[in-house]
Design a protein around this motif. Structure first.
Motif, PDB file in Angstrom:
ATOM      1  N   PRO A   1      37.311  46.562  43.071  1.00 28.21           N
ATOM      2  CA  PRO A   1      37.352  44.527  42.574  1.00 28.21           C
ATOM      3  C   PRO A   1      35.364  45.120  43.323  1.00 28.21           C
ATOM      4  CG  PRO A   1      38.064  45.386  44.686  1.00 28.21           C
ATOM      5  CD  PRO A   1      38.333  46.239  44.218  1.00 28.21           C
TER       6      PRO A   1
ATOM      7  N   ASN B   1      40.721  41.235  44.966  1.00 31.31           N
ATOM      8  CA  ASN B   1      42.333  41.807  44.783  1.00 31.31           C
ATOM      9  C   ASN B   1      42.380  40.675  45.246  1.00 31.31           C
ATOM     10  OD1 ASN B   1      41.972  42.368  47.496  1.00 31.31           O
ATOM     11  ND2 ASN B   1      42.429  43.951  47.174  1.00 31.31           N
TER      12      ASN B   1
ATOM     13  N   THR C   1      41.309  43.839  39.173  1.00 23.29           N
ATOM     14  CA  THR C   1      40.545  44.516  39.906  1.00 23.29           C
ATOM     15  C   THR C   1      41.016  45.838  39.896  1.00 23.29           C
ATOM     16  OG1 THR C   1      41.897  44.796  41.976  1.00 23.29           O
ATOM     17  CG2 THR C   1      40.211  42.630  41.598  1.00 23.29           C
TER      18      THR C   1
END
Length: 398
Positions: A177, A308, A345
């Protein structure tokens, strides 16, 4: 072995020169004897061991050749020529699976093609072929071994990925991420449909959503804006080609947690369908929803998303042939009306290789592994971070 204080390099050079003359005259056994003597004088000389291995191989003594190569690899375990020779010897010794694995190890140390010496290009190509065959045979063998007890449904997809990892067919990707990483959430590329009981009802609204998209494209194309829209002071990296480009555009319905009123009025049925989803509510960030338009022969480069804690939903609406999507190691073609949920992500990319537009509806949802209380706290922390920094959140898109 400790070398004598005399000058072993001169002695070694003389032995190597004599071995070379013997080999050129066809006296390979004599050359081997001279090289064995040289390795006793200078056992830390990797080239001597490799030359000795070559002599042993020429005499057909493959076991001795392998022993000499192993001695060379003790000195430098990453030596490419030594690793390649080891794999070749294992192949000639009738150990195809060991050879296939060994070729794979050797290839990890191979120089770039443009720097590979001409005399090694053929052996490198051979190594790639044998290693690919090894991976294919390993994967097939592992699957056959499951027999009638093979898993079905989501477990089958995970098990097949597991086997592909073991067989070297599938790279392992991790969440990366750009901004918010919440620990303990599983790293799944495409999530299982079974985790989203609302998915079929959402897909059932496809005809109504498509009709509203058609209306937008006919009457409000000015509402489309570049999907990638970075200011001049931001490094563009992989986005340089698409920044502020109409080749990838979006028609926002929910942006930064707020409805885009004019757009929402045009798409009430789309908004009603999205309202049934468990969308995140984070001040200034979520929920988010948009139509995403990708023009012909346009590729979205590999990238990762922001957090995420959320997942991303795609509902395909206009999908000509030649369009596809990759998340991590798994690629899928879009099919109209068949939605999926993925973790953005994990590195992903998309492409439209057709001569027509591709259009999908994109929206975000909470990661289903997060309970209501945890979701509320995550939203509070994200909002507090933005408030602490004293600026509006960056428009992260989807």
């Amino acid at each position: 072995m400790t070398l004598s204080p005399s000058a072993p390099p001169a002695e070694v050079d003389a032995l190597v020169a004599a071995a070379g003359r013997a080999a050129q005259s066809g006296a390979v056994a004599e050359a081997r004897t001279l090289l064995e003597q040289a390795t006793r004088v200078d056992p830390a000389n990797l080239a001597l061991w490799l030359n000795l291995a070559g002599c042993c191989r020429a005499m057909g003594d493959l076991a001795a050749a392998l022993g000499a190569v192993e001695a060379a690899l003790v000195l430098d375990p990453r030596d490419f020529v030594g690793l390649l020779m080891k794999a070749s010897l294992l192949e000639r010794l009738g150990a195809p699976h060991q050879a296939g694995a060994a070729y794979g190890v050797a290839l990890t140390q191979a120089p770039p093609p443009e720097l590979t010496p001409p005399e090694l290009r053929g052996p490198v190509d051979h190594a790639r072929r044998i290693h690919a065959r090894y991976e294919e045979q390993l994967g097939d063998t592992l699957r056959r071994g499951l027999g009638a007890g093979a898993a079905i449904g989501p477990a089958a997809r995970r098990l097949n990925a597991f086997i592909d990892h073991l067989a070297g067919r599938r790279r392992i990707y991790h969440q990366q991420p750009a901004r918010f990483h919440y620990p303990g959430l599983p790293e799944l590329e495409f999530h299982d449909r079974e985790d989203f009981p609302w998915l079929e009802a959402f897909e059932a609204a496809t005809p109504q959503i498509r009709a509203e998209l058609d209306s937008v494209l006919a009457l409000d194309r000015d509402g489309l804006e570049p999907y990638v829209n970075y200011p001049p002071n931001v490094p563009l990296d992989q986005w340089a080609e698409l920044n502020r480009s109409p080749r990838w555009s979006s028609y926002h319905l929910l942006k930064g947690g707020r409805p885009v009123e004019d757009h929402c009025r045009r798409c009430p049925r789309t908004l009603a369908a999205i309202a049934q989803l468990p969308q995140p509510r984070v001040a200034g960030r979520s929920p988010a929803a948009m139509f995403s338009i990708l023009l012909p022969h346009t590729r979205i480069p590999p990238h990762t998303g922001v957090a995420n804690t959320r997942l991303v939903v795609h509902l395909p609406l206009i999908v000509p042939e030649g369009c596809s999507f990759r998340v991590g190691a798994e690629s899928r073609p879009w099919r109209v009306g068949e939605a999926w949920v993925f973790d953005d992500t994990i590195e992903h990319e998309a492409w439209n290789g057709s001569d027509a537009w591709r259009a999908i509806l994109i929206c975000d949802i909470w990661n289903p592994r997060l309970g209501d209380e945890e979701r509320a706290m995550i939203a509070e922390v994200m909002a507090a971070k933005d408030a602490f920094e004293g600026a509006a959140p960056v428009d992260d898109g989807l």
